[in-house]
Design a protein around this motif. Structure first.
Motif, PDB file in Angstrom:
ATOM      1  N   GLN A 136       0.688  -1.271   0.002  1.00  0.00           N
ATOM      2  CA  GLN A 136       0.027   0.129  -0.113  1.00  0.00           C
ATOM      3  C   GLN A 136       0.916   1.386   0.063  1.00  0.00           C
ATOM      4  O   GLN A 136       0.192   2.264  -0.213  1.00  0.00           O
ATOM      5  CB  GLN A 136      -1.023   0.073   1.133  1.00  0.00           C
ATOM      6  CG  GLN A 136      -1.933  -1.113   1.172  1.00  0.00           C
ATOM      7  CD  GLN A 136      -2.874  -1.092   2.285  1.00  0.00           C
ATOM      8  OE1 GLN A 136      -3.604  -0.172   2.327  1.00  0.00           O
ATOM      9  NE2 GLN A 136      -2.844  -1.886   3.361  1.00  0.00           N
ATOM     10  N   ALA A 137       2.012   1.083   0.467  1.00  0.00           N
ATOM     11  CA  ALA A 137       2.928   2.154   0.754  1.00  0.00           C
ATOM     12  C   ALA A 137       3.713   2.670  -0.625  1.00  0.00           C
ATOM     13  O   ALA A 137       4.142   3.609  -0.947  1.00  0.00           O
ATOM     14  CB  ALA A 137       3.984   1.905   1.640  1.00  0.00           C
ATOM     15  N   ILE A 138       3.678   1.800  -1.697  1.00  0.00           N
ATOM     16  CA  ILE A 138       4.284   1.716  -2.877  1.00  0.00           C
ATOM     17  C   ILE A 138       3.958   3.027  -3.635  1.00  0.00           C
ATOM     18  O   ILE A 138       4.685   3.772  -4.349  1.00  0.00           O
ATOM     19  CB  ILE A 138       4.079   0.574  -4.005  1.00  0.00           C
ATOM     20  CG1 ILE A 138       4.722  -0.565  -3.372  1.00  0.00           C
ATOM     21  CG2 ILE A 138       4.563   0.977  -5.208  1.00  0.00           C
ATOM     22  CD1 ILE A 138       4.446  -1.915  -4.245  1.00  0.00           C
ATOM     23  N   ARG A 139       2.448   3.479  -3.733  1.00  0.00           N
ATOM     24  CA  ARG A 139       2.252   4.871  -4.433  1.00  0.00           C
ATOM     25  C   ARG A 139       2.684   5.953  -3.689  1.00  0.00           C
ATOM     26  O   ARG A 139       3.280   6.863  -4.481  1.00  0.00           O
ATOM     27  CB  ARG A 139       0.658   4.844  -4.310  1.00  0.00           C
ATOM     28  CG  ARG A 139      -0.064   4.187  -5.138  1.00  0.00           C
ATOM     29  CD  ARG A 139      -1.725   4.295  -5.086  1.00  0.00           C
ATOM     30  NE  ARG A 139      -2.385   3.472  -6.178  1.00  0.00           N
ATOM     31  CZ  ARG A 139      -3.657   3.465  -6.358  1.00  0.00           C
ATOM     32  NH1 ARG A 139      -4.326   4.524  -5.625  1.00  0.00           N
ATOM     33  NH2 ARG A 139      -4.261   2.684  -7.283  1.00  0.00           N
ATOM     34  N   ALA A 140       2.982   6.112  -2.370  1.00  0.00           N
ATOM     35  CA  ALA A 140       3.687   7.313  -1.959  1.00  0.00           C
ATOM     36  C   ALA A 140       5.058   7.351  -1.944  1.00  0.00           C
ATOM     37  O   ALA A 140       5.651   8.126  -1.818  1.00  0.00           O
ATOM     38  CB  ALA A 140       3.085   7.130  -0.321  1.00  0.00           C
ATOM     39  N   VAL A 141       5.660   5.904  -2.354  1.00  0.00           N
ATOM     40  CA  VAL A 141       7.106   5.859  -2.185  1.00  0.00           C
ATOM     41  C   VAL A 141       7.691   6.151  -3.410  1.00  0.00           C
ATOM     42  O   VAL A 141       8.812   6.780  -3.659  1.00  0.00           O
ATOM     43  CB  VAL A 141       7.593   4.471  -1.591  1.00  0.00           C
ATOM     44  CG1 VAL A 141       9.091   4.129  -1.899  1.00  0.00           C
ATOM     45  CG2 VAL A 141       7.363   4.381  -0.152  1.00  0.00           C
ATOM     46  N   ILE A 142       7.007   5.915  -4.518  1.00  0.00           N
ATOM     47  CA  ILE A 142       7.603   5.856  -6.135  1.00  0.00           C
ATOM     48  C   ILE A 142       8.258   7.260  -6.173  1.00  0.00           C
ATOM     49  O   ILE A 142       9.513   7.492  -6.835  1.00  0.00           O
ATOM     50  CB  ILE A 142       6.636   5.430  -7.134  1.00  0.00           C
ATOM     51  CG1 ILE A 142       6.372   4.059  -7.029  1.00  0.00           C
ATOM     52  CG2 ILE A 142       7.121   5.838  -8.332  1.00  0.00           C
ATOM     53  CD1 ILE A 142       5.615   3.378  -7.908  1.00  0.00           C
ATOM     54  N   PRO A 143       7.454   8.540  -6.069  1.00  0.00           N
ATOM     55  CA  PRO A 143       7.999   9.830  -6.573  1.00  0.00           C
ATOM     56  C   PRO A 143       9.188  10.149  -5.608  1.00  0.00           C
ATOM     57  O   PRO A 143      10.142  10.424  -6.252  1.00  0.00           O
ATOM     58  CB  PRO A 143       7.001  10.638  -6.255  1.00  0.00           C
ATOM     59  CG  PRO A 143       5.637   9.877  -6.341  1.00  0.00           C
ATOM     60  CD  PRO A 143       5.982   8.535  -5.827  1.00  0.00           C
ATOM     61  N   PRO A 144       9.255   9.868  -4.335  1.00  0.00           N
ATOM     62  CA  PRO A 144      10.649  10.302  -3.651  1.00  0.00           C
ATOM     63  C   PRO A 144      11.831   9.550  -4.037  1.00  0.00           C
ATOM     64  O   PRO A 144      12.730   9.911  -4.087  1.00  0.00           O
ATOM     65  CB  PRO A 144       9.915  10.225  -2.389  1.00  0.00           C
ATOM     66  CG  PRO A 144       8.847   9.566  -2.076  1.00  0.00           C
ATOM     67  CD  PRO A 144       8.161   9.676  -3.318  1.00  0.00           C
TER      68      PRO A 144
END
Length: 216
Positions: A136-144
């Motif tokens: 679930q954290a992948i979406r928030a992690v990709i840009p940074p």
């Protein structure tokens, strides 16, 4: 510009060498960074302490010092290796600290109820992190993570300064130092080489951010 066009093969080899270094560091730093992020959010105090100390020390230490420690410090205690190995390892250790914080921020973006639900069905901390929280954290992690990757590509130039060889920085050393070519066009070619990597990577990060923003 004749210097660039006359040495396109050498620049191409340097570009490939830089991509090789960046590819190795990206994979290793991602793995180490995810483990460190797990330490940082672990319910076990010693693991949290290890993760916190690692990130605090490495993030606040200049990359040049980290590379000096690996390239010149380790041989003094009997750990020998090539400059390539030391350079890749040093850049991995440095980049992993930033990967860790990016992943930790993504984990923090997941609702706490998800972790509580995972525990309620009997999952261990490691299982809930791997099976429930990280996906679930992948979406928030990709840009940074993309921004960390771009910074890592630029930091690879510092690795090249330690005599790794075969990458873009060494091309400049060869042409400007050994062959006596004028510095301005030589380094202009090196800059173009880095732009060939960084600009497409930046566009991919922007595209990912827009896609994820729409998905939300």
């Amino acid at each position: 510009m004749d210097v660039i066009t006359d040495n396109l093969g050498l620049y191409a080899d340097g570009l490939l060498g830089t991509l090789t270094i960046c590819g190795l560091v990206a994979v290793a730093a991602l793995l180490l960074g995810v483990v460190l992020a797990g330490f940082r959010v672990s319910p076990v105090p010693p693991l949290r302490a290890v993760g916190t100390v690692y990130v605090t020390l490495v993030r606040n230490c200049p990359l040049t010092i980290v590379l000096f420690a690996f390239a010149f410090g380790l041989p003094e205690v009997g750990i020998n290796g090539s400059y390539f190995a030391f350079g890749v390892t040093g850049l991995t250790v440095y980049t992993a600290a930033f990967v860790c914080e990016a992943v930790r921020s993504g984990i923090g973006a997941v609702e706490t109820g998800q972790a509580e639900a995972a525990r309620s069905i009997g999952l261990t901390f490691g299982q809930s992190l791997r099976l429930v929280i990280l996906p679930q954290a992948i979406r928030a992690v990709i840009p940074p993570l993309g921004n960390v990757g771009i910074a890592m590509v630029k930091n690879s130039a510092i690795v090249g300064a330690f005599g790794v060889g075969g990458e873009l920085y060494s091309v400049a050393s060869t042409l400007n130092g050994a062959r006596g070519e004028p510095a301005l066009p030589v380094y202009a070619g090196v800059v173009i080489g880095y732009l060939v990597i960084v600009i497409p990577a930046g566009l991919l990060v922007l595209a990912a951010e827009k896609r994820l923003r729409v998905a939300r």
